[in-house]
Design a protein around this motif. Structure first.
Motif, short mmCIF file in Angstrom:
data_model
loop_
_atom_site.label_atom_id
_atom_site.label_comp_id
_atom_site.label_asym_id
_atom_site.label_seq_id
_atom_site.Cartn_x
_atom_site.Cartn_y
_atom_site.Cartn_z
N PRO A 1 20.36 30.35 -11.49
CA PRO A 1 19.15 29.87 -10.82
C PRO A 1 18.15 29.33 -11.84
N PRO A 2 17.18 28.48 -11.48
CA PRO A 2 16.91 28.04 -10.10
C PRO A 2 17.92 26.99 -9.62
N PHE A 3 18.36 27.15 -8.36
CA PHE A 3 19.30 26.21 -7.76
C PHE A 3 18.55 25.12 -7.01
N CYS A 4 19.12 23.92 -7.05
CA CYS A 4 18.58 22.83 -6.25
C CYS A 4 18.78 23.21 -4.78
N ARG A 5 17.75 23.07 -3.96
CA ARG A 5 17.88 23.53 -2.58
C ARG A 5 18.73 22.61 -1.73
N LYS A 6 19.16 21.48 -2.29
CA LYS A 6 20.03 20.58 -1.54
C LYS A 6 21.49 20.67 -2.01
N CYS A 7 21.74 20.43 -3.31
CA CYS A 7 23.12 20.38 -3.78
C CYS A 7 23.59 21.67 -4.42
N GLU B 1 8.73 22.64 -7.50
CA GLU B 1 9.83 21.72 -7.18
C GLU B 1 11.12 22.52 -7.09
N ASN B 2 11.91 22.29 -6.06
CA ASN B 2 13.21 22.92 -6.08
C ASN B 2 14.32 21.95 -5.70
N LEU B 3 14.11 20.69 -6.06
CA LEU B 3 15.15 19.67 -5.90
C LEU B 3 15.51 19.14 -7.28
N CYS B 4 16.83 18.88 -7.49
CA CYS B 4 17.20 18.28 -8.77
C CYS B 4 16.89 16.78 -8.72
N GLY B 5 16.92 16.13 -9.87
CA GLY B 5 16.57 14.72 -9.96
C GLY B 5 17.38 13.86 -9.00
N THR C 1 22.28 23.91 -10.78
CA THR C 1 21.11 24.39 -11.52
C THR C 1 20.13 23.25 -11.75
N ILE C 2 18.85 23.51 -11.50
CA ILE C 2 17.82 22.52 -11.82
C ILE C 2 17.45 22.70 -13.29
N LYS C 3 17.61 21.63 -14.04
CA LYS C 3 17.41 21.79 -15.50
C LYS C 3 15.94 21.98 -15.85
N LYS C 4 15.11 21.08 -15.35
CA LYS C 4 13.70 21.23 -15.69
C LYS C 4 12.90 21.26 -14.39
N CYS D 1 18.94 14.70 -6.18
CA CYS D 1 18.69 14.94 -4.76
C CYS D 1 17.33 14.42 -4.30
N GLU D 2 16.47 14.11 -5.27
CA GLU D 2 15.19 13.53 -4.89
C GLU D 2 15.36 12.12 -4.34
N THR D 3 16.47 11.46 -4.74
CA THR D 3 16.63 10.06 -4.34
C THR D 3 17.72 9.84 -3.30
N ILE D 4 18.58 10.84 -3.06
CA ILE D 4 19.72 10.64 -2.15
C ILE D 4 19.47 11.34 -0.83
N HIS D 5 19.90 10.71 0.26
CA HIS D 5 19.84 11.43 1.54
C HIS D 5 21.22 11.99 1.88
N PHE D 6 21.33 13.30 1.98
CA PHE D 6 22.57 13.94 2.39
C PHE D 6 22.47 14.32 3.87
N PHE D 7 23.60 14.21 4.56
CA PHE D 7 23.61 14.59 5.98
C PHE D 7 23.77 16.09 6.20
N PHE D 8 24.17 16.84 5.16
CA PHE D 8 24.25 18.30 5.31
C PHE D 8 22.88 18.91 5.00
N GLU D 9 22.67 20.15 5.49
CA GLU D 9 21.37 20.80 5.24
C GLU D 9 21.24 21.22 3.79
N ARG D 10 22.33 21.88 3.31
CA ARG D 10 22.34 22.22 1.90
C ARG D 10 23.75 22.62 1.46
N ALA D 11 23.97 22.53 0.14
CA ALA D 11 25.28 22.90 -0.41
C ALA D 11 25.09 24.05 -1.39
N TRP D 12 26.13 24.89 -1.49
CA TRP D 12 26.15 25.91 -2.54
C TRP D 12 27.34 25.61 -3.42
N THR D 13 27.08 25.56 -4.70
CA THR D 13 28.11 25.19 -5.66
C THR D 13 28.19 26.27 -6.73
N GLY D 14 29.37 26.85 -6.90
CA GLY D 14 29.48 28.04 -7.74
C GLY D 14 29.35 27.84 -9.24
#
Ligand SMILES: [Zn+2]
Ligand SMILES: [Zn+2]
Length: 241
Positions: free
Chosen positions: A47-53, A64-68, A56-59, A70-83
């Motif tokens: 953590p901190p995890f991006c709340r969309k993809c 803010e809880n979106l990665c760089g 890990t959010i680097k900075k 995900c700030e520019t892309i529209h995803f049709f899913f609510e959120r993803a968890w990536t191990g």
């Protein structure tokens, strides 16, 4: 006793080697095709995890809880968890699992995913059921199994969620996403999924399961089809990203 002796003979006659680093796996290591050292080198995202993809959010800027990306892309899913990061040992293990007919790796990789979900208390059980990202018929024939389905079945057994694999399908055999650049990946996958069982999907909270989340284009298109058929919410879980 007799069984143990037989097993010992078998291990002497047919020693197994780590699929990733090729060292001989010591006798008695029942985990099989990946050695302990390689297994230990696979470290989950922190953590901190991006709340969309889910990566890990680097900075993270304050609040803010979106990665760089995900700030520019529209995803049709609510959120993803990536191990785990898709690199090194894990990348090779997933490759063997998918392309070299190593379904035995399925339980190892599923174990990683289950551990991640449990350790981080990912709320999978708020979903109604799991859907593995389907393969096109031609690819399924060639590969003989769907890696996402193996993961979904193991998750389902562990967390007690049903698997529904007759609702979402691939309309066409898309070119492999590997080797395509970012924008080609989105174009290549557009409209690739359809829903053939609307009743099963309507007003449901669906959890899509796949091995890797790269651009997120595949999961997003699958989510678009499910939402179009009336799904209330679509979440995604993958081992690597
Ligand atoms: Zn190894
Ligand atoms: Zn993100």
């Amino acid at each position: 006793m007799r069984n143990r002796l037989l097993q010992a003979f078998r291990e002497i006659l047919y020693p197994s080697y780590c699929l990733v680093c090729h060292v001989k796996i010591p006798m008695g290591d029942s985990k099989g095709s990946i050695c302990q050292r390689c297994r230990d080198s696979i470290i989950p995202f922190n953590p901190p995890f991006c709340r969309k993809c889910g990566r890990t959010i680097k900075k993270a800027a304050f609040g803010e809880n979106l990665c760089g990306e995900c700030e520019t892309i529209h995803f049709f899913f609510e959120r993803a968890w990536t191990g785990y990061p898709y690199e090194d040992t894990l990348k090779e293990a997933i490759h063997h699992f998918k392309y070299n007919h190593k379904p035995s790796l399925g339980s190892f990789l599923s174990g990683l995913l289950i551990r991640f979900v449990s350790d981080y208390h990912i709320p999978l059980t708020q979903c109604d059921y799991l859907i593995p990202i389907p393969l096109a018929q031609a690819k399924l024939r060639e590969r003989e199994f769907n890696q996402a389905r193996v993961l979904a079945i193991n998750l389902s057994r562990h967390f007690g969620l049903p698997v529904v694999d007759n609702a979402l399908y691939r309309r066409r055999n898309t070119a492999s996403q590997t080797g395509l650049d970012r924008s080609s990946r989105w174009k290549n996958i557009q409209g690739a999924f359809g829903v053939n069982n609307q009743e099963a999907v309507k007003n449901k909270r669906v959890l899509l399961v796949d091995d890797v989340l790269t651009t997120g284009a595949t999961a997003s298109e699958a989510a678009r089809a499910l939402k179009g058929a009336g799904a209330q919410a679509v979440f995604v879980v993958t081992i690597a990203g």
